[in-house]
Every structure is written in structure tokens, then in C-alpha cells.
Motif scaffolding. Structure first.
Motif, PDB file in Angstrom:
ATOM      1  N   ARG A 240      57.100  24.440  92.446  1.00 58.80           N
ATOM      2  CA  ARG A 240      56.252  25.553  92.014  1.00 58.80           C
ATOM      3  C   ARG A 240      54.981  24.975  91.388  1.00 58.80           C
ATOM      4  O   ARG A 240      54.898  24.789  90.175  1.00 58.80           O
ATOM      5  N   GLY A 241      54.012  24.685  92.221  1.00 55.89           N
ATOM      6  CA  GLY A 241      52.791  24.058  91.745  1.00 55.89           C
ATOM      7  C   GLY A 241      52.051  24.925  90.738  1.00 55.89           C
ATOM      8  O   GLY A 241      51.861  26.122  90.964  1.00 55.89           O
ATOM      9  N   ILE A 242      51.629  24.308  89.651  1.00 59.59           N
ATOM     10  CA  ILE A 242      50.883  25.048  88.626  1.00 59.59           C
ATOM     11  C   ILE A 242      49.492  25.392  89.149  1.00 59.59           C
ATOM     12  O   ILE A 242      49.022  26.531  88.999  1.00 59.59           O
ATOM     13  N   THR A 243      48.838  24.443  89.769  1.00 58.12           N
ATOM     14  CA  THR A 243      47.530  24.732  90.359  1.00 58.12           C
ATOM     15  C   THR A 243      47.670  25.774  91.453  1.00 58.12           C
ATOM     16  O   THR A 243      46.809  26.655  91.599  1.00 58.12           O
ATOM     17  N   ARG A 244      48.751  25.711  92.219  1.00 56.06           N
ATOM     18  CA  ARG A 244      49.040  26.732  93.229  1.00 56.06           C
ATOM     19  C   ARG A 244      49.072  28.119  92.604  1.00 56.06           C
ATOM     20  O   ARG A 244      48.469  29.069  93.120  1.00 56.06           O
ATOM     21  N   ALA A 245      49.790  28.261  91.472  1.00 55.20           N
ATOM     22  CA  ALA A 245      49.892  29.554  90.804  1.00 55.20           C
ATOM     23  C   ALA A 245      48.524  30.039  90.323  1.00 55.20           C
ATOM     24  O   ALA A 245      48.189  31.230  90.460  1.00 55.20           O
ATOM     25  N   THR A 246      47.729  29.133  89.778  1.00 56.77           N
ATOM     26  CA  THR A 246      46.413  29.531  89.291  1.00 56.77           C
ATOM     27  C   THR A 246      45.480  29.875  90.446  1.00 56.77           C
ATOM     28  O   THR A 246      44.653  30.793  90.334  1.00 56.77           O
ATOM     29  N   VAL A 247      45.612  29.163  91.564  1.00 59.30           N
ATOM     30  CA  VAL A 247      44.789  29.494  92.735  1.00 59.30           C
ATOM     31  C   VAL A 247      45.107  30.905  93.232  1.00 59.30           C
ATOM     32  O   VAL A 247      44.201  31.617  93.688  1.00 59.30           O
ATOM     33  N   ILE A 248      46.353  31.338  93.126  1.00 58.29           N
ATOM     34  CA  ILE A 248      46.683  32.720  93.482  1.00 58.29           C
ATOM     35  C   ILE A 248      45.918  33.682  92.566  1.00 58.29           C
ATOM     36  O   ILE A 248      45.393  34.704  93.020  1.00 58.29           O
ATOM     37  N   ASP A 249      45.824  33.349  91.271  1.00 62.75           N
ATOM     38  CA  ASP A 249      45.021  34.160  90.344  1.00 62.75           C
ATOM     39  C   ASP A 249      43.546  34.152  90.737  1.00 62.75           C
ATOM     40  O   ASP A 249      42.873  35.191  90.703  1.00 62.75           O
ATOM     41  N   VAL A 250      43.045  32.975  91.090  1.00 58.15           N
ATOM     42  CA  VAL A 250      41.638  32.846  91.474  1.00 58.15           C
ATOM     43  C   VAL A 250      41.367  33.678  92.727  1.00 58.15           C
ATOM     44  O   VAL A 250      40.352  34.383  92.806  1.00 58.15           O
ATOM     45  N   ALA A 251      42.264  33.595  93.694  1.00 61.08           N
ATOM     46  CA  ALA A 251      42.090  34.366  94.934  1.00 61.08           C
ATOM     47  C   ALA A 251      42.010  35.861  94.637  1.00 61.08           C
ATOM     48  O   ALA A 251      41.182  36.579  95.209  1.00 61.08           O
ATOM     49  N   ALA A 252      42.866  36.331  93.717  1.00 58.02           N
ATOM     50  CA  ALA A 252      42.840  37.749  93.364  1.00 58.02           C
ATOM     51  C   ALA A 252      41.489  38.131  92.765  1.00 58.02           C
ATOM     52  O   ALA A 252      40.934  39.193  93.076  1.00 58.02           O
ATOM     53  N   LYS A 253      40.966  37.270  91.906  1.00 55.34           N
ATOM     54  CA  LYS A 253      39.658  37.536  91.294  1.00 55.34           C
ATOM     55  C   LYS A 253      38.544  37.577  92.340  1.00 55.34           C
ATOM     56  O   LYS A 253      37.566  38.320  92.196  1.00 55.34           O
ATOM     57  N   LEU A 254      38.697  36.771  93.388  1.00 60.75           N
ATOM     58  CA  LEU A 254      37.681  36.725  94.437  1.00 60.75           C
ATOM     59  C   LEU A 254      37.924  37.761  95.531  1.00 60.75           C
ATOM     60  O   LEU A 254      37.166  37.828  96.510  1.00 60.75           O
ATOM     61  N   GLY A 255      38.989  38.561  95.383  1.00 58.13           N
ATOM     62  CA  GLY A 255      39.276  39.588  96.372  1.00 58.13           C
ATOM     63  C   GLY A 255      39.875  39.056  97.654  1.00 58.13           C
ATOM     64  O   GLY A 255      39.767  39.703  98.711  1.00 58.13           O
ATOM     65  N   LEU A 256      40.556  37.922  97.582  1.00 63.45           N
ATOM     66  CA  LEU A 256      41.175  37.318  98.757  1.00 63.45           C
ATOM     67  C   LEU A 256      42.663  37.642  98.796  1.00 63.45           C
ATOM     68  O   LEU A 256      43.347  37.592  97.775  1.00 63.45           O
ATOM     69  N   GLU A 257      43.181  37.955  99.956  1.00 61.69           N
ATOM     70  CA  GLU A 257      44.589  38.288 100.114  1.00 61.69           C
ATOM     71  C   GLU A 257      45.411  37.019 100.280  1.00 61.69           C
ATOM     72  O   GLU A 257      45.056  36.121 101.058  1.00 61.69           O
ATOM     73  N   VAL A 258      46.519  36.923  99.537  1.00 63.62           N
ATOM     74  CA  VAL A 258      47.433  35.789  99.636  1.00 63.62           C
ATOM     75  C   VAL A 258      48.748  36.264 100.223  1.00 63.62           C
ATOM     76  O   VAL A 258      49.321  37.263  99.772  1.00 63.62           O
ATOM     77  N   GLU A 259      49.217  35.544 101.227  1.00 64.31           N
ATOM     78  CA  GLU A 259      50.489  35.844 101.871  1.00 64.31           C
ATOM     79  C   GLU A 259      51.407  34.640 101.689  1.00 64.31           C
ATOM     80  O   GLU A 259      51.076  33.522 102.134  1.00 64.31           O
ATOM     81  N   GLU A 260      52.537  34.842 101.024  1.00 61.31           N
ATOM     82  CA  GLU A 260      53.492  33.750 100.809  1.00 61.31           C
ATOM     83  C   GLU A 260      54.549  33.804 101.904  1.00 61.31           C
ATOM     84  O   GLU A 260      55.426  34.661 101.905  1.00 61.31           O
ATOM     85  N   ARG A 261      54.425  32.891 102.855  1.00 55.87           N
ATOM     86  CA  ARG A 261      55.361  32.812 103.974  1.00 55.87           C
ATOM     87  C   ARG A 261      55.295  31.412 104.572  1.00 55.87           C
ATOM     88  O   ARG A 261      54.356  30.646 104.330  1.00 55.87           O
ATOM     89  N   ALA A 262      56.311  31.085 105.356  1.00 56.91           N
ATOM     90  CA  ALA A 262      56.306  29.807 106.054  1.00 56.91           C
ATOM     91  C   ALA A 262      55.283  29.829 107.198  1.00 56.91           C
ATOM     92  O   ALA A 262      54.984  30.887 107.758  1.00 56.91           O
ATOM     93  N   PHE A 263      54.751  28.671 107.510  1.00 57.47           N
ATOM     94  CA  PHE A 263      53.879  28.540 108.677  1.00 57.47           C
ATOM     95  C   PHE A 263      54.139  27.194 109.328  1.00 57.47           C
ATOM     96  O   PHE A 263      54.579  26.243 108.691  1.00 57.47           O
ATOM     97  N   SER A 264      53.877  27.119 110.606  1.00 59.49           N
ATOM     98  CA  SER A 264      54.170  25.913 111.380  1.00 59.49           C
ATOM     99  C   SER A 264      52.985  24.952 111.382  1.00 59.49           C
ATOM    100  O   SER A 264      51.847  25.326 111.053  1.00 59.49           O
ATOM    101  N   VAL A 265      53.271  23.731 111.790  1.00 57.15           N
ATOM    102  CA  VAL A 265      52.195  22.753 111.968  1.00 57.15           C
ATOM    103  C   VAL A 265      51.222  23.256 113.021  1.00 57.15           C
ATOM    104  O   VAL A 265      49.997  23.145 112.865  1.00 57.15           O
ATOM    105  N   ALA A 266      51.758  23.848 114.081  1.00 52.71           N
ATOM    106  CA  ALA A 266      50.888  24.368 115.148  1.00 52.71           C
ATOM    107  C   ALA A 266      49.954  25.447 114.616  1.00 52.71           C
ATOM    108  O   ALA A 266      48.756  25.465 114.956  1.00 52.71           O
ATOM    109  N   GLU A 267      50.465  26.348 113.767  1.00 52.10           N
ATOM    110  CA  GLU A 267      49.606  27.386 113.198  1.00 52.10           C
ATOM    111  C   GLU A 267      48.546  26.771 112.291  1.00 52.10           C
ATOM    112  O   GLU A 267      47.393  27.214 112.291  1.00 52.10           O
ATOM    113  N   ALA A 268      48.926  25.753 111.529  1.00 55.50           N
ATOM    114  CA  ALA A 268      47.965  25.099 110.644  1.00 55.50           C
ATOM    115  C   ALA A 268      46.828  24.465 111.444  1.00 55.50           C
ATOM    116  O   ALA A 268      45.654  24.530 111.052  1.00 55.50           O
TER     117      ALA A 268
END
Length: 287
Positions: A208-236
Motif C-alpha cells: 500500500r504505497g503512501i505516495t500512491r495513496a497521496t497521488v489518488i488525492d492529487v488526482a481527485a483535486k485535478l479532476g482525474l478519474e482513478v480506477e483501481e483494477r488489474a491491467f496486463s503488460v500488453a495494456e500498459a
């Protein structure tokens, strides 16, 4: 000016700092750690870091080496004595010193505490963010409890060295089903073509990354949508952007994965906007 470390109740020169050869952190990796960013004279996200320290200690049944408030004072004093304005403060707690035996030592063995701090160059980090990083992928081979921030990091060390040997800067652990877990010392993110931020859920299998958690807060402030889900190497590899987060680098764009460019092979605007807004939104405690 010599660097100063705190070791089990004493502030001493970093060059002379040492722990006992039967410290269980040295013998068994029986300990936990935290790393906080120091930026512009402030310790960043200290509350969340100490909350996670509390969880790690609890999961391993290690007692706090001192009260939480006393540990905060030690961290601030180590930062002050090392005159760190921008850098990192590192703390490590082990089960303590006892004759070598796999089972826990007898009650009364005091946990061991080490706190160090070092400076970093914000300009160098900003320059790195302007060019981005290369990452490679490696098979997941770690134990099941990577949610505990232990000092047992040998698979992470080997993965990072494998990355370095081919000119990359980070390695991503990948599950057998092809989904990305996390980096050797970072959390992993992508930005989809429709501008959604995606990162793996932190309920199991990643720290549970601390910077990860704060970046979720930052994204909310910037109006960016965050989706917590798995993704593949191919999708990346097909994403609009990819980036990694950690206290040691905040937000850092990823421009190639296994040699494949991400989008146009340059840092993306979303990652850079998160990086630029991070300090203003993160918790800051004067060092």
C-alpha cells in the motif's frame, strides 16, 4: 559536515554507525522499514508512513521501539542534524538482538531502531522526469505478504539489478496471468486512452504505497478519474501514459516497457501534472 545517524538511543556519526551481529534484521530480515521524502524542509506524508509502520509492526508482532510521538521527534532531529532540505529520511525497526534462533526471542528483548537521512538533488530528479524511465518486466517470485514493508527484499534487489544490467531503471513484477503487480520499489500506473488513471488495487499482492495513496488525492483535486483494477503488460504497452510512484521519486514517467515505447516514447502530461501538484496537496510536517 559529517552525516549523523540515530542507532538505538544514540546520535552518532554515520560512518561509525553499527548494529550487533545478532540483530534479527541482519540474521533473518526480521524487521520493517519506512522511507519518507523530505522536500523544501518538510517531511512529506509522515502520518501515513507511521500508520503503515504501525500495521507492519503489528503484522510481524514487533513492538514499537518508542512512542509514536518520540519517533517523530527522532526523525525530525535526524533530518535537522544532517541539514537535509531535500532528500529522504529512512527508519528501520527490527525485533532486536538475541541469540540466533528462528523462533521469537524471549519477552523483554527490545526492538532495535535505526534512523538515517540523506540529501538529494531536486533538479536532477526533475531532469529525470523530463526524459522518463525505462522498465523491464520480470516474473513474480516474492512471498505472499508483500503488503508488509519488511527488510526482506532480495527478490526486489535481483529484479532491480536485472533492470540495470540492460540499461533500464526499474523492474515490474508480473503475475502468471500477465497482469502487472508493482515495481521493485514502486507502485505502477497507466493512463488509458480516455484519460483514466489505472493502478492495481492495494488489497492484496502489492504494498500500500503512501505516495500512491497521496497521488489518488492529487488526482481527485485535478479532476482525474482513478480506477483501481488489474491491467496486463500488453495494456500498459498500449496505454497513453505509464508512470511509477514512490517516496524516493514521487511521480516518475515511464517511456519504455521491455524496449517498447509507451505512446510516443516521451513523458506524458498527466504524469507531469501529478508530479507538479504533489507537494502542494501532500501532508507536510516541518523538519
Amino acid at each position: 559536515m559529517p552525516r549523523i545517524a540515530y542507532v538505538n538511543g544514540r546520535y552518532i556519526r554515520h560512518a561509525q554507525a553499527a548494529v550487533h551481529i545478532e540483530d534479527r534484521g541482519y540474521q533473518f530480515a526480521d524487521g520493517v522499514y519506512e522511507v519518507c521524502e523530505v522536500a523544501r524542509g518538510y517531511i512529506v506524508d509522515m502520518t501515513r508512513h507511521l500508520d503503515r509502520l504501525n500495521r507492519s509492526l503489528s503484522e510481524l508482532q514487533i513492538a514499537w521501539p518508542m512512542t509514536r510521538s518520540a519517533l517523530q521527534l527522532v526523525m525530525r532531529e535526524v533530518v535537522r542534524r544532517n541539514r537535509v532540505i531535500n532528500g529522504l529520511v529512512y527508519l528501520q525497526v527490527t525485533r532486536g538482538v538475541a541469540p540466533r534462533d528462528h523462533a521469537f526471542p524471549a519477552p523483554g528483548v527490545k526492538p532495535a531502531l535505526v534512523v538515517t537521512a540523506k540529501r538529494s538533488d531536486p533538479a536532477a530528479a526533475a531532469k529525470k522526469a523530463e526524459t522518463g524511465l525505462a522498465v523491464i518486466t520480470v516474473p513474480e517470485n516474492r512471498w505472499d505478504r508483500v503488503d508488509i514493508k519488511t527488510v526482506g527484499l532480495l527478490p526486489n534487489v535481483l529484479a532491480r539489478q536485472q533492470a540495470r544490467s540492460v540499461g533500464a531503471q526499474e523492474a515490474w513484477f508480473v503475475d502468471p496471468d500477465g497482469t502487472v503487480k508493482e515495481g521493485a520499489s514502486t507502485n505502477v500506473w497507466i493512463v488509458t486512452r480516455d484519460s483514466r488513471l489505472v493502478t492495481r488495487p492495494a488489497d492484496h499482492g502489492i504494498l500500500r504505497g503512501i505516495t500512491r495513496a497521496t497521488v489518488i488525492d492529487v488526482a481527485a483535486k485535478l479532476g482525474l478519474e482513478v480506477e483501481e483494477r488489474a491491467f496486463s503488460v500488453a495494456e500498459a504497452k498500449q496505454a497513453r501514459e505509464a508512470f511509477i510512484t514512490a517516496a524516493t521519486m514521487v511521480v516518475m514517467p515511464v517511456v519504455t516497457i521491455d524496449g517498447t515505447p509507451v505512446a510516443n516514447g516521451h513523458p506524458g502530461s498527466v504524469a507531469l501534472s501529478l508530479r507538479h501538484a504533489f507537494f502542494d496537496i501532500a501532508e507536510k510536517i516541518k523538519a
